[in-house]
Motif scaffolding. Structure first.
Motif, PDB file in Angstrom:
ATOM      1  N   THR A  29      38.561  36.322  46.282  1.00 45.59           N
ATOM      2  CA  THR A  29      39.017  37.343  45.331  1.00 45.59           C
ATOM      3  C   THR A  29      38.445  38.721  45.656  1.00 45.59           C
ATOM      4  O   THR A  29      39.024  39.730  45.264  1.00 45.59           O
ATOM      5  N   ARG A  65      45.738  28.847  45.684  1.00 49.37           N
ATOM      6  CA  ARG A  65      44.379  29.282  45.332  1.00 49.37           C
ATOM      7  C   ARG A  65      44.166  29.142  43.833  1.00 49.37           C
ATOM      8  O   ARG A  65      43.090  28.744  43.381  1.00 49.37           O
ATOM      9  N   TYR A  99      40.898  30.863  53.842  1.00 47.88           N
ATOM     10  CA  TYR A  99      41.725  31.783  53.069  1.00 47.88           C
ATOM     11  C   TYR A  99      42.115  32.922  53.997  1.00 47.88           C
ATOM     12  O   TYR A  99      41.277  33.491  54.683  1.00 47.88           O
ATOM     13  N   LEU A 118      35.740  30.956  46.342  1.00 54.10           N
ATOM     14  CA  LEU A 118      36.727  31.666  45.524  1.00 54.10           C
ATOM     15  C   LEU A 118      36.306  33.107  45.260  1.00 54.10           C
ATOM     16  O   LEU A 118      37.153  34.014  45.264  1.00 54.10           O
ATOM     17  N   THR A 162      41.087  27.515  41.651  1.00 55.43           N
ATOM     18  CA  THR A 162      40.409  28.353  40.665  1.00 55.43           C
ATOM     19  C   THR A 162      40.395  27.689  39.294  1.00 55.43           C
ATOM     20  O   THR A 162      39.357  27.621  38.632  1.00 55.43           O
TER      21      THR A 162
END
Length: 138
Positions: free
Chosen positions: A112, A58, A29, A108, A62
Motif C-alpha cells: 500500500t 490484494r 506485488y 501489505l 487484506t
C-alpha cells in the motif's frame, strides 16, 4: 523506485500428520498489476516438483487477516492470535497453510506504500492491456 515487492514468508502446511512442516513461500506485488498478489511455492515444496504460484486479489489478503473471506479457489481467515490461514483449492486437492499475520501485514503495508488502496486504477495501463489481448487473439 521499484515497481515490484517480494517478501519471503514461512508457511506451515496443514497436514494429517501432527507436526506441520514449514515450507518456504514468497509473496509478490507488482505495481503494473495493482489489484493482485501472487504467492509462490518453490519446486521442492510442492507435490508436483515444479514451482507453483497462485494469483489472487490484494483485497482478499487484506480483509482475510481480519475476518474470513473468499468463496472460490483462494480463501483467507484469521487463526488464533498471530496466524492467518490461506486455503488454495484446485481440482487436484486443497492446500492449507498458516502464515504469521505480522508477516502478511508487513507485506501489505509495503504494497500500500507503493500503491495506496483506492489508487490502483491509476497504475493500470488499459491501452497496453488491450493491445496484449488483441495480439493474443490474432
Amino acid at each position: 523506485m521499484s515497481t515490484v515487492i517480494e517478501q519471503a514468508v514461512e508457511a506451515r502446511l496443514v497436514a494429517a500428520a501432527p507436526r506441520m512442516p514449514t515450507i518456504p513461500a514468497t509473496l509478490h506485488y507488482d505495481r503494473r498489476d495493482p489489484f493482485a498478489v501472487r504467492m509462490s511455492f518453490p519446486a521442492p515444496a510442492t507435490l508436483e516438483g515444479i514451482e507453483v504460484y497462485w494469483t489472487f486479489a490484494r483485497e482478499l489478503l487484506t480483509e482475510g487477516v481480519e475476518r474470513a473471506v473468499g468463496d472460490g479457489d483462494v480463501r483467507v481467515r484469521p487463526y488464533g492470535f498471530d496466524r492467518t490461514v490461506v486455503e488454495f483449492h484446485a481440482p487436484e486437492g486443497t492446500a492449507i497453510v498458516h502464515i504469521r499475520t505480522g508477516e502478511l501485514r508487513r507485506f501489505l503495508h509495503r504494497s500500500t506504500a507503493l500503491v495506496p488502496v483506492g489508487q490502483e486504477h491509476r497504475h493500470v495501463d488499459l491501452d497496453q492491456d488491450l493491445a496484449e489481448l488483441m495480439r493474443d487473439a490474432c
